[in-house]
Design an enzyme around this catalytic site. Structure first.
Site, mmCIF file in Angstrom:
data_model
loop_
_atom_site.group_PDB
_atom_site.id
_atom_site.type_symbol
_atom_site.label_atom_id
_atom_site.label_comp_id
_atom_site.label_asym_id
_atom_site.label_seq_id
_atom_site.Cartn_x
_atom_site.Cartn_y
_atom_site.Cartn_z
ATOM 1 N N LYS A 48 -3.420 -11.236 -6.337
ATOM 2 C CA LYS A 48 -4.592 -11.583 -5.520
ATOM 3 C C LYS A 48 -5.828 -10.810 -5.987
ATOM 4 C CE LYS A 48 -5.361 -9.413 -1.738
ATOM 5 N NZ LYS A 48 -5.603 -8.805 -0.425
ATOM 6 N N LYS A 91 -10.337 -5.880 -3.697
ATOM 7 C CA LYS A 91 -11.405 -4.879 -3.811
ATOM 8 C C LYS A 91 -10.882 -3.583 -4.422
ATOM 9 C CE LYS A 91 -13.650 -5.786 0.543
ATOM 10 N NZ LYS A 91 -12.905 -5.202 1.660
ATOM 11 N N LYS A 125 0.843 -1.210 0.000
ATOM 12 C CA LYS A 125 0.000 0.000 0.000
ATOM 13 C C LYS A 125 0.874 1.254 0.000
ATOM 14 C CE LYS A 125 -4.035 -1.889 2.382
ATOM 15 N NZ LYS A 125 -4.706 -1.968 3.680
HETATM 16 P P1 AMP Z 1 -10.652 -7.296 3.053
HETATM 17 O O1 AMP Z 1 -10.817 -7.357 1.559
HETATM 18 O O2 AMP Z 1 -9.278 -6.852 3.457
HETATM 19 O O3 AMP Z 1 -11.751 -6.542 3.739
HETATM 20 O O4 AMP Z 1 -10.730 -8.804 3.541
HETATM 21 C C1 AMP Z 1 -11.863 -9.441 4.085
HETATM 22 C C2 AMP Z 1 -11.590 -10.932 4.193
HETATM 23 O O5 AMP Z 1 -11.519 -11.522 2.876
HETATM 24 C C3 AMP Z 1 -10.267 -11.293 4.875
HETATM 25 O O6 AMP Z 1 -10.474 -12.440 5.690
HETATM 26 C C4 AMP Z 1 -9.341 -11.629 3.732
HETATM 27 O O7 AMP Z 1 -8.318 -12.535 4.105
HETATM 28 C C5 AMP Z 1 -10.295 -12.265 2.723
HETATM 29 N N1 AMP Z 1 -9.822 -12.087 1.343
HETATM 30 C C6 AMP Z 1 -9.592 -10.900 0.717
HETATM 31 N N2 AMP Z 1 -9.178 -11.113 -0.553
HETATM 32 C C7 AMP Z 1 -9.128 -12.464 -0.729
HETATM 33 C C8 AMP Z 1 -8.769 -13.316 -1.833
HETATM 34 N N3 AMP Z 1 -8.390 -12.802 -3.001
HETATM 35 N N4 AMP Z 1 -8.863 -14.657 -1.667
HETATM 36 C C9 AMP Z 1 -9.273 -15.191 -0.474
HETATM 37 N N5 AMP Z 1 -9.608 -14.434 0.603
HETATM 38 C C10 AMP Z 1 -9.546 -13.092 0.489
#
Ligand code: AMP
Length: 320
Positions: free
Chosen positions: A185, A188, A104
């Protein structure tokens, strides 16, 4: 989950789907981490809307608010309070080593302090409730290790205070990759049209995104030589279907990539059809979401406040 951007199938398979599976086996708290979201600028009206959207997505996925608490991080001030106390026992070097911080920070001209402190706030989210298990996707495993280090450091400085939590990763789907670029990966914050399938995408859009996914130069599935794009599509199918490794091998060996994509797309569409209907129903009930979030915060606040009181006492801070 952070209420920033659109939840995608990586969030679903890495986290939300597993939360639904384990919700009756543990006392679960599911948080919408709005304080984490503002570590990067968020449009205020957009953020308010996203918080409610994520709450509705948790419910549409099948999280039962009668069994579990669903709450918003900023509704329980103890999160921010504990984060400060943990900041004071965390060496900056530990934070600067975090992969997500480095990624980031590399994208910013001026790096906000919140981006560095992000994992300390996450440690507070977890330690505040003396959580035993944290079910996350693989990208959060490093932050969970840091949480354990912070808990252990605090415990060794001030005496046994925190449960040191374990990480729980799903067997399949812990790291879903971008459909446009399977070396990155699914995220979002990546906005390209072919990158992700969002949970609220209409069927046509889901089909189009998956049919366009990057594969490799082979014509058909060969497990021994498959590239990351093909393995990602197969992982998505397996995580949605729950099929075993043997079933997956039997089904897909030798299948042409066009047919593989069709099967993945239809599996995802079929899964999200009832999900999206439930979502529309939930957001159409006036007052329901606010009630769930209010009740969730009221249920967890006493646990959080008790931990803050204990931490203050251990550190010698003023306790009235
Ligand atoms: P966040 O997008 O940071 O709000 O992540 C929310 C949850 O989704 C967390 O538990 C992350 O580890 C999981 N997560 C986010 N991106 C991925 C991905 N590409 N594959 C699997 N899990 C994900």
């Amino acid at each position: 989950m952070q209420p920033s951007g659109n939840l995608h199938i990586g969030n679903y398979l890495g986290a939300l789907k597993n939360w639904v599976r384990i919700q009756h086996d543990y006392d679960c708290i599911f948080c919408i981490v709005d304080l984490h979201a503002v570590t990067l600028y968020q449009d205020p009206a957009g953020l308010r809307g996203k918080i409610r959207e994520i709450a509705a997505l948790y419910l549409a996925a099948g999280i039962d608010p009668k069994t579990c608490a669903i709450m918003v991080q900023s509704a329980v001030p103890a999160h921010a309070e504990l984060a400060w106390m943990l900041t004071c026992v965390t060496p900056v070097g530990w934070l600067e080593r975090m992969t997500q911080y480095k990624m980031k920070a590399a994208k910013q001209e001026s790096v906000g302090d919140g981006i560095l402190q992000y994992p300390v706030l996450m440690a507070a989210d977890i330690l505040l409730y003396q959580a035993g298990i944290v079910p996350v996707g693989e990208d959060q495993a490093q932050h969970l290790e840091l949480t354990r280090d912070i808990a252990q450091r605090f415990n060794s400085l001030y005496g046994d205070t925190f449960v040191v939590p374990d990480t729980s990763l799903p067997a399949v789907g812990a790291r879903i990759m971008g459909l446009d670029d399977p070396t990155q990966k699914m995220s979002k914050s990546t906005t390209g049209a072919g990158h992700a399938v969002a949970l609220l995408d209409p069927p046509e859009k889901i089909r189009k995104t998956i049919m366009r996914a990057t594969t490799d130069s082979n014509p058909a599935v060969d497990f021994a030589g498959a590239g990351p794009g093909v393995l990602n599509l197969i992982a998505i199918y397996q995580a949605f279907s729950g099929a075993s490794d043997d079933e997956i091998k039997r089904r897909f060996t030798g299948m042409r990539y066009g047919d593989l994509k069709k099967q993945v797309a239809e599996m995802v569409i079929a899964h999200f059809d009832p999900f999206q209907q439930r979502y529309r129903q939930i957001v159409s009930e006036p007052g329901y979401l606010d009630g769930v979030l209010r009740e969730g915060a009221e249920r967890v606040a006493p646990i959080a406040n008790e931990t803050v009181r204990l931490v203050k006492e251990r550190m010698g801070l003023y306790v009235a």
